[in-house]
Write an enzyme that holds these catalytic residues in place. Structure first.
Site, PDB file in Angstrom:
ATOM      1  N   HIS A  56     -49.694 -25.823  14.049  1.00 14.81           N
ATOM      2  CA  HIS A  56     -49.038 -25.116  14.831  1.00 14.81           C
ATOM      3  C   HIS A  56     -48.358 -23.804  14.311  1.00 14.81           C
ATOM      4  CE1 HIS A  56     -45.363 -26.407  17.708  1.00 14.81           C
ATOM      5  NE2 HIS A  56     -45.223 -25.375  17.134  1.00 14.81           N
ATOM      6  N   HIS A  58     -47.221 -19.771  16.605  1.00 18.18           N
ATOM      7  CA  HIS A  58     -47.191 -19.014  17.589  1.00 18.18           C
ATOM      8  C   HIS A  58     -47.871 -17.408  17.429  1.00 18.18           C
ATOM      9  CE1 HIS A  58     -44.592 -21.738  19.858  1.00 18.18           C
ATOM     10  NE2 HIS A  58     -44.574 -22.348  18.500  1.00 18.18           N
ATOM     11  N   GLN A 153     -43.068 -21.802  27.294  1.00 18.87           N
ATOM     12  CA  GLN A 153     -41.875 -21.569  26.597  1.00 18.87           C
ATOM     13  C   GLN A 153     -40.617 -21.365  27.180  1.00 18.87           C
ATOM     14  OE1 GLN A 153     -41.261 -20.389  22.699  1.00 18.87           O
ATOM     15  NE2 GLN A 153     -39.739 -21.374  23.603  1.00 18.87           N
ATOM     16  N   HIS A 211     -43.858 -29.564  22.179  1.00 19.77           N
ATOM     17  CA  HIS A 211     -42.732 -29.193  21.408  1.00 19.77           C
ATOM     18  C   HIS A 211     -41.685 -30.368  21.960  1.00 19.77           C
ATOM     19  CE1 HIS A 211     -44.442 -25.209  20.669  1.00 19.77           C
ATOM     20  NE2 HIS A 211     -43.446 -24.867  19.964  1.00 19.77           N
ATOM     21  N   GLU A 214     -37.064 -30.878  19.368  1.00 25.15           N
ATOM     22  CA  GLU A 214     -36.520 -29.881  18.323  1.00 25.15           C
ATOM     23  C   GLU A 214     -35.153 -29.520  18.602  1.00 25.15           C
ATOM     24  OE1 GLU A 214     -39.103 -26.120  18.653  1.00 25.15           O
ATOM     25  OE2 GLU A 214     -38.193 -25.825  16.464  1.00 25.15           O
ATOM     26  N   ASP A 310     -45.553 -22.622  12.053  1.00 25.98           N
ATOM     27  CA  ASP A 310     -44.750 -22.421  13.064  1.00 25.98           C
ATOM     28  C   ASP A 310     -44.741 -20.753  13.658  1.00 25.98           C
ATOM     29  OD1 ASP A 310     -43.553 -22.938  15.406  1.00 25.98           O
ATOM     30  OD2 ASP A 310     -41.894 -24.074  14.833  1.00 25.98           O
ATOM     31  N   TRP A 316     -37.622 -16.265  16.144  1.00 23.76           N
ATOM     32  CA  TRP A 316     -36.980 -17.658  15.836  1.00 23.76           C
ATOM     33  C   TRP A 316     -36.724 -17.634  14.147  1.00 23.76           C
ATOM     34  CZ3 TRP A 316     -39.707 -16.701  20.030  1.00 23.76           C
ATOM     35  CH2 TRP A 316     -39.406 -17.302  21.097  1.00 23.76           C
TER      36      TRP A 316
HETATM   37 ZN   LIG Z   1     -43.530 -23.944  18.135  1.00 21.27          ZN
END
Ligand SMILES: [Zn+2]
Length: 416
Positions: A56, A58, A153, A211, A214, A310, A316
């Site tokens: 996982h 991005h 997203q 996702h 979360e 991630d 983030w």
């Molecule tokens: Zn993610």
């Protein structure tokens, strides 16, 4: 045909082996006292593992934080970061996505990763990032396997036309359907998106990676619907629920009922220990939650769970360097899995378990007939490797070194 023998190494999860013969990029023998070969490579007693898997990541976000010279979420919350993202996204070009993604891939591969699943934002009618990543997947296939998730997203419904963009991305060649039900504007739309995700996966014969929940909100229970749908379709092995942070805040009577159902569906889970320790618990005072799903209980019950990076330096999460050993170290602390029995299989969390999430368990691992892909750690035992958080000394793909480095040398050694 040229035969190559790698010798003098303990093998993770295979006490019967210390040598391996490779022909044409494939493992043809594995064991002890194997026949002599044209080329013999001494691994000097260092531990051999199958390559790290980052299930996982991005890749269209990596390094956007420092590259674009912008601040991340002041609150440190997931939802503020998502709201900031469109401003970053406006500036992306195919060239910039590729340049930054390559930096992230180099980080990961230089730390021993050979398999990455990346979530690419497709709430973009131009598919700038998706096009770039589809090209990179092909260009880099000799170095790293990249699986692409069509990830909305900004939501399938929160973003107008989001669901249709996901479908288009699947037609363009994405490998898996993504989603973000907890970000949809009401739970009804979150549910609707979960139905869409499963329907699209079945229609296009794709994997699923959502996702999912979360958030610390224990009422966020999209994992329940996702699990139910894939259980009924017998699609659990091809499905992953990423994050499921709220499940770490759920009441036990609910959680145990659900874990029984997770065992039945065989659905996979991914936990991102550094990312979610950073993002979650932000509205808590004390006690403060740590954002982790029930990793220890999943392991005890045989529910497949893997760890992932991630983010690397994005809105983030400002840190991250692609080193799965760092993720493992954080994860085993937060999940409290360090008993001698648990440590023996801790590496599964960043190897075999990740491979199962990617649905590549049949081609992954150190067995005769499989590609000779492996890494060499700077220690000889599993326990010492984890305790010292050692580096990867070498990464081998199809029998050839992607890199090999020396142990640290001192200019002035410590005299003790
Ligand atoms: Zn993610």
């Amino acid at each position: 045909m040229m035969k190559k023998k790698f010798f003098n190494a303990p093998f993770y999860r295979n006490d019967a082996a210390s040598e391996m013969i490779v022909e044409n990029g494939k493992i043809t023998q594995i064991g002890k006292d194997l026949p002599k070969c044209d080329e013999e490579i001494d691994l000097q007693g260092k531990l051999v593992l199958p390559p790290y898997v980052d299930p996982h990541l991005h890749l269209d976000y990596v390094y956007t934080l420092s590259e674009l010279g912008q601040e991340g979420a002041g609150s440190g919350t997931l939802f503020e970061a998502i709201d900031l993202w469109p401003k970053f996204k406006e500036t992306l070009t195919t060239e910039s996505v590729k340049r930054l993604a390559l930096k992230g891939i180099k980080d990961e591969v230089s730390h021993g990763v050979q398999h990455i699943r990346t979530h690419i934002d497709v709430t973009d009618p131009n598919f700038t990032a998706l096009k770039a990543m589809l090209e990179m997947k092909e260009e880099l296939k000799d170095i790293v396997d990249i699986q692409i998730v069509a990830f909305p997203q900004q939501g399938m419904y929160m973003y107008k036309g989001g669901r249709d963009l996901v479908e288009e991305a699947l037609k363009m060649g994405a490998d898996a359907v993504g989603g973000i039900p907890h970000y949809e504007p009401a739970s009804e739309f979150g549910d609707k998106s979960v139905h869409d995700i499963v329907e699209l996966a079945l229609k296009y014969d794709k994997l699923i990676d959502v996702h999912c929940d979360e958030t610390d909100d224990p009422h966020s229970r999209f994992v329940e619907l996702l699990n139910a749908l894939v259980l009924m379709e017998d699609y659990g092995r091809r499905t992953t629920a990423s994050h499921t942070c709220s499940f770490g805040s759920a009441d036990n009577s609910y959680a145990f009922r659900m874990m029984d159902l997770f065992q039945k569906s065989k659905m996979n889970f991914i936990s991102c220990p550094t990312e979610n320790a950073y993002l979650q618990g932000r509205q808590d005072t004390y006690p403060k939650r740590r954002g982790l799903t029930r990793v220890k209980e999943f392991l005890d019950l045989g529910i497949n769970v893997a760890f992932a990076q991630d983010s690397i330096n994005d809105p983030w999460y400002p840190m991250g360097n692609g080193n799965m050993m760092n993720i493992l170290d954080n994860g085993i602390h937060l999940a409290q899995i360090m008993s001698p029995k648990e440590v023996k299989t801790n590496f599964d969390l960043i190897t075999y378990n990740g491979a199962r999430c990617l649905n590549m368990q049949d081609s992954y691992g150190l067995e005769v007939g499989k590609q000779a892909n492996f890494i060499v750690l700077n220690e000889s035992s599993v326990y010492e490797a984890i305790r010292k958080r050692v580096n990867v000394l070498a990464s081998v793909r199809n029998g050839e070194f992607l890199f090999r480095r020396k142990e640290v040398e001192y200019d002035i050694p410590l005299d003790l």
